[in-house]
Design an enzyme around this catalytic site. Structure first.
Site, PDB file in Angstrom:
ATOM      1  N   LYS A   8      42.468  36.874  37.256  1.00 11.63           N
ATOM      2  CA  LYS A   8      43.590  36.419  38.084  1.00 11.63           C
ATOM      3  C   LYS A   8      44.793  35.968  37.261  1.00 11.63           C
ATOM      4  O   LYS A   8      45.923  36.003  37.750  1.00 11.63           O
ATOM      5  CB  LYS A   8      43.127  35.281  38.986  1.00 11.63           C
ATOM      6  CG  LYS A   8      42.176  35.719  40.099  1.00 11.63           C
ATOM      7  CD  LYS A   8      42.925  36.364  41.259  1.00 11.63           C
ATOM      8  CE  LYS A   8      42.005  36.528  42.481  1.00 11.63           C
ATOM      9  NZ  LYS A   8      42.716  37.171  43.612  1.00 11.63           N
TER      10      LYS A   8
ATOM     11  N   SER B 114      40.528  30.687  46.900  1.00 12.09           N
ATOM     12  CA  SER B 114      39.211  30.051  46.854  1.00 12.09           C
ATOM     13  C   SER B 114      38.918  29.519  45.460  1.00 12.09           C
ATOM     14  O   SER B 114      37.915  28.878  45.243  1.00 12.09           O
ATOM     15  CB  SER B 114      38.128  31.046  47.268  1.00 12.09           C
ATOM     16  OG  SER B 114      38.108  32.130  46.366  1.00 12.09           O
TER      17      SER B 114
END
Lengths: 316, 316
Positions: free
Chosen positions: B54, B79
């Protein structure tokens, strides 16, 4: 004149075993550097074939057997990683391997030995029982001994780890290595100090199995009273050969507690995303839990292996 | 003309983010090859900074903010892994990061966000609650949205993983990538198929959160009825942008069961000594548990991350 192998022996070993092992990566981790106040270079033998450095020494020994010796097969004793390594090295040469293992060896290590075609004989988990079991196997099978550390060929093979590490990080200041029977520490101390005289080699040992610490202090080989440590690969003790090499080449032995071992292991799992076994964590523990007077220095950490039973982890 | 970023956009992203990320290793494992009947090449984004891919997309987005935009800070919802990545990318640029996280996000992921200086607002673990929370934060803080996947800059950043993988393994036949919101799969499908037209790109998805499978089948964006999967990073769902890219570039979505996810995860931990999170295991599961018609082929497996709570592992 030292009893151990020379730097040249280690270089020859490196060429001999190269086709059979991984050149393992050297990884770094900013978060652990910050905790240690040093630049840590992790030699990742947990990513090695069979999951530990042991394949280096075992392969170097098995490849040097004469055809007549090889035909008799090999015999050894081990809590697990050397067992798997000998089984695999023997299998690669197409010969039999008979192995004595303590009955409390982790199941994952026993499965690995069997997976490589090794034949296991279980014994009580004491040094005497292991030695007796091995002696009996040698007589019964007529095989050739590949001792886990009392063997110059094995020590030379283990030393190839530091040879690789110092090709990647030539200006290492400190090298941290776990110590049990002393084969890994001996070989890597020879390689490291031969390549760079100023490197400080530190053996790392569980306080609960601290024969190396006491032996170097007293000047005689001391026995472990117990070997009650989570570091299941570090329950053996020095022999004459490794003791004499350690006296020459090692600056210091640092002892760590069981809690420090688990804490260091957890750090590597959480921060580096690497599965290491408790014995490997023993090499990192002094850097993160204790002062090793290494401020800002380049520190090699030998992560010796990653064979651990996932269904019985010490994390809560 | 595709709505997504081009191969050139991904190449520019790779140069832009290079100083801020690791070039992660591509590892192989003989034991897993034997189980899969293929040559597996694991792109190890679990070893990436922040413990997941990410950081690639988040950094590519944050670095493109104008000075005026940057001064307002950034806002996102996640999340966990995108949250940590945005917090770190923002911190590297010296700006604020406000993040909505579902209250069932793993504690280890929340600690990571806070460690990078991100400010967390918790919400109920539903897509609607997450979107509402993010909308509110955008209004309250005046910050700039860095969406986890509905953003061409983020998608281009994620695609740099396959760019690197195919520099290392140019003749890849198949690429397995987990799919959730579809940012990782979109970016890597664009990179892989642009570099090698014949590569078969397969999205891997938990059967318990199979919106991508159903969406590509029906031709409309379908919602997850539930997101009851151990793969905590794969509970989001496609947006218009990623859906349109997937329709163009992805050959197939394979769904895997919860047990297949845990089994694949355990294999990587035991055999490769790598800590991966359940979402990453979803990409391997089809290769070891299912026929992917890849006999003897070169298969890339995108191990997306390694952030997992060690005190709550699914191994028994």
């Amino acid at each position: 004149m030292s009893a151990g192998p020379s730097l040249d022996d280690i270089r020859v070993a490196a060429r001999r075993i190269a086709p059979f092992i991984h050149r393992t990566p050297v990884l770094t981790c900013g978060a652990l550097d910050a905790m240690a106040g040093a630049r840590l270079h992790f030699k990742c033998e947990n990513l090695q074939k069979t999951g530990s450095f042991k394949i280096r020494g075992a392969t170097n020994a098995v490849l040097q057997l004469s055809p007549a010796e090889a035909a008799r097969g090999v015999v050894t004793q081990s809590s697990g990683n050397h067992a798997a390594a000998v089984a695999r090295a023997a299998s690669a040469r197409g010969i039999a391997a008979h192995i004595v293992m303590p009955k409390n060896a982790p199941a994952v290590k026993c499965r690995a030995v069997e997976g490589y075609g090794g034949v296991i004989t279980f014994c009580e988990p004491t040094v005497d029982a292991r030695d007796a079991g091995m002696k009996r196997l040698l007589e019964e099978t007529g095989g050739v001994l590949v001792h886990p550390y009392n063997d110059r060929r094995v020590i030379a093979g283990q030393g190839t780890a530091a040879l690789e590490l110092m090709e990647d990080v030539p200006d290492l200041d400190v090298l941290l290595v776990p110590v049990s029977g002393g084969g890994l520490l001996s070989g890597n101390a020879i390689a490291a100090t031969s390549l760079r005289h100023s490197v400080r080699v530190i053996g790392c040992e569980p306080a609960n199995a601290d024969d190396a610490f006491r032996s170097l202090k007293s000047g005689h080989i001391e026995k472990n009273a117990t070997a009650d440590t989570i570091a299941d690969g570090l329950r053996a003790q020095l022999c004459d050969l490794t003791f004499s090499i350690l006296r020459e080449r090692v600056d210091e032995i640092i002892r760590v507690t069981e809690q420090e071992i688990v804490d260091a292991m957890r750090l590597v799992w959480e921060r580096m995303k690497l599965v290491i076994e408790p014995s490997a964590a023993v090499a990192l523990a002094p850097a993160v839990a204790r002062g090793i007077r290494a401020d800002g220095k380049r520190v090699g950490v030998l992560l010796s292996g990653g064979n651990v039973e996932l269904s019985a982890l010490p994390f809560h």
